[in-house]
Design a protein around this motif. Structure first.
Motif, mmCIF file in Angstrom:
data_model
loop_
_atom_site.group_PDB
_atom_site.id
_atom_site.type_symbol
_atom_site.label_atom_id
_atom_site.label_comp_id
_atom_site.label_asym_id
_atom_site.label_seq_id
_atom_site.Cartn_x
_atom_site.Cartn_y
_atom_site.Cartn_z
ATOM 1 N N LEU A 73 1.761 5.307 -4.040
ATOM 2 C CA LEU A 73 0.576 6.127 -3.783
ATOM 3 C C LEU A 73 0.668 7.495 -4.462
ATOM 4 N N SER A 74 1.878 8.032 -4.565
ATOM 5 C CA SER A 74 2.027 9.354 -5.175
ATOM 6 C C SER A 74 1.785 9.331 -6.681
ATOM 7 N N GLN A 75 1.931 8.173 -7.290
ATOM 8 C CA GLN A 75 1.792 8.054 -8.736
ATOM 9 C C GLN A 75 0.387 7.686 -9.201
ATOM 10 N N ASN A 76 -0.467 7.300 -8.246
ATOM 11 C CA ASN A 76 -1.803 6.855 -8.635
ATOM 12 C C ASN A 76 -2.798 7.205 -7.533
ATOM 13 N N TYR A 77 -3.593 8.224 -7.764
ATOM 14 C CA TYR A 77 -4.576 8.659 -6.772
ATOM 15 C C TYR A 77 -5.812 7.769 -6.744
ATOM 16 N N ASP A 78 -5.899 6.810 -7.640
ATOM 17 C CA ASP A 78 -7.073 5.942 -7.727
ATOM 18 C C ASP A 78 -6.895 4.621 -6.997
ATOM 19 N N ILE A 79 -5.792 4.438 -6.287
ATOM 20 C CA ILE A 79 -5.584 3.183 -5.571
ATOM 21 C C ILE A 79 -6.572 3.089 -4.418
ATOM 22 N N GLU A 80 -7.259 1.965 -4.390
ATOM 23 C CA GLU A 80 -8.268 1.695 -3.365
ATOM 24 C C GLU A 80 -7.688 0.818 -2.247
ATOM 25 N N THR A 81 -6.955 -0.222 -2.644
ATOM 26 C CA THR A 81 -6.406 -1.170 -1.676
ATOM 27 C C THR A 81 -5.047 -1.666 -2.142
ATOM 28 N N ILE A 82 -4.142 -1.837 -1.171
ATOM 29 C CA ILE A 82 -2.842 -2.445 -1.424
ATOM 30 C C ILE A 82 -2.766 -3.707 -0.577
ATOM 31 N N TYR A 83 -2.470 -4.820 -1.238
ATOM 32 C CA TYR A 83 -2.315 -6.113 -0.576
ATOM 33 C C TYR A 83 -0.827 -6.407 -0.454
ATOM 34 N N LEU A 84 -0.387 -6.740 0.750
ATOM 35 C CA LEU A 84 1.026 -6.999 1.007
ATOM 36 C C LEU A 84 1.214 -8.459 1.405
ATOM 37 N N GLU A 85 1.687 -9.261 0.481
ATOM 38 C CA GLU A 85 1.966 -10.676 0.742
ATOM 39 C C GLU A 85 3.360 -10.785 1.355
ATOM 40 N N SER A 86 3.529 -11.634 2.360
ATOM 41 C CA SER A 86 4.834 -11.847 3.014
ATOM 42 C C SER A 86 5.398 -10.529 3.528
ATOM 43 N N PHE A 87 4.590 -9.809 4.273
ATOM 44 C CA PHE A 87 4.919 -8.462 4.753
ATOM 45 C C PHE A 87 6.297 -8.365 5.398
ATOM 46 N N LEU A 88 6.614 -9.275 6.301
ATOM 47 C CA LEU A 88 7.893 -9.176 6.998
ATOM 48 C C LEU A 88 9.065 -9.353 6.038
ATOM 49 N N THR A 89 8.898 -10.183 5.040
ATOM 50 C CA THR A 89 9.961 -10.414 4.048
ATOM 51 C C THR A 89 10.104 -9.227 3.104
ATOM 52 N N ILE A 90 8.997 -8.752 2.538
ATOM 53 C CA ILE A 90 9.104 -7.675 1.548
ATOM 54 C C ILE A 90 9.512 -6.340 2.170
ATOM 55 N N SER A 91 9.272 -6.181 3.477
ATOM 56 C CA SER A 91 9.669 -4.937 4.137
ATOM 57 C C SER A 91 11.024 -5.068 4.826
ATOM 58 N N ASN A 92 11.637 -6.260 4.743
ATOM 59 C CA ASN A 92 12.936 -6.532 5.357
ATOM 60 C C ASN A 92 12.956 -6.251 6.852
ATOM 61 N N ILE A 93 11.920 -6.700 7.531
ATOM 62 C CA ILE A 93 11.845 -6.577 8.988
ATOM 63 C C ILE A 93 12.168 -7.939 9.590
ATOM 64 N N ASP A 94 13.062 -7.944 10.560
ATOM 65 C CA ASP A 94 13.354 -9.170 11.302
ATOM 66 C C ASP A 94 12.098 -9.514 12.094
ATOM 67 N N GLU A 95 11.572 -10.723 11.873
ATOM 68 C CA GLU A 95 10.290 -11.077 12.479
ATOM 69 C C GLU A 95 10.314 -11.046 14.001
ATOM 70 N N SER A 96 11.490 -11.102 14.602
ATOM 71 C CA SER A 96 11.565 -11.046 16.062
ATOM 72 C C SER A 96 11.678 -9.611 16.590
ATOM 73 N N ASP A 97 11.765 -8.641 15.699
ATOM 74 C CA ASP A 97 11.906 -7.235 16.092
ATOM 75 C C ASP A 97 10.528 -6.586 16.234
ATOM 76 N N ASP A 98 9.921 -6.780 17.400
ATOM 77 C CA ASP A 98 8.571 -6.261 17.641
ATOM 78 C C ASP A 98 8.474 -4.757 17.433
ATOM 79 N N GLN A 99 9.498 -4.027 17.840
ATOM 80 C CA GLN A 99 9.463 -2.572 17.701
ATOM 81 C C GLN A 99 9.405 -2.162 16.228
ATOM 82 N N ALA A 100 10.166 -2.813 15.374
ATOM 83 C CA ALA A 100 10.153 -2.494 13.940
ATOM 84 C C ALA A 100 8.812 -2.873 13.313
ATOM 85 N N VAL A 101 8.278 -4.022 13.697
ATOM 86 C CA VAL A 101 6.970 -4.440 13.187
ATOM 87 C C VAL A 101 5.917 -3.416 13.581
#
Length: 142
Positions: A73-101
């Motif tokens: 976001l800091s490199q491009n002020y023209d971003i309108e939308t960011i699509y995150l496929e496989s969110f839990l995987t790409i963010s390295n969140i354990d899917e059972s960790d509700d607090q982290a999610v």
């Protein structure tokens, strides 16, 4: 705005996400970013979409993932939308960790408001299994 597409693996979340992003690029006034765990779907997307394969950047945890988003976001002020496929995987969140999610989604909501960028998230969890505070963000439950 933050929107979540939820459902267990194999339910068709990626197909819905790809349709959404390809429809959005046709009317977008700004830039669109699609972040995925691999380049498997790269050729299904319009070439006007900035495609990023997140594992190439060594993201080890949710905090690094949030910093990665902030850097984009800091490199491009023209971003309108960011699509995150496989969110839990790409963010390295354990899917059972509700607090982290919950915490990570709340921080993405803050970024969305602060920088006027929409986020569309694909998450491999049923809506009912998500923390109650973010269930209202689910727009497609498969």
């Amino acid at each position: 705005m933050v929107e979540i597409i939820s459902g267990v693996k194999g339910r068709g979340k990626t197909k819905v996400l790809i349709e959404k992003v390809n429809d959005a690029v046709k009317v977008a006034k700004g830039d669109i970013v699609y972040i995925d765990k691999s380049n498997k779907h790269m050729y299904e997307l319009s070439n006007r979409i900035r495609f990023i394969v997140s594992p190439e950047y060594g993201i080890a945890n949710a905090d690094m993932f949030l910093g990665f988003l902030a850097g984009i976001l800091s490199q491009n002020y023209d971003i309108e939308t960011i699509y995150l496929e496989s969110f839990l995987t790409i963010s390295n969140i354990d899917e059972s960790d509700d607090q982290a999610v919950e915490s990570t989604v709340e921080k993405i909501k803050d970024m969305s408001e602060k920088f006027d960028v929409d986020f569309v998230i694909s998450a491999s969890r049923n809506k009912e299994d998500m923390p109650e505070s973010i269930q209202g963000l689910v727009t497609v439950a498969l």
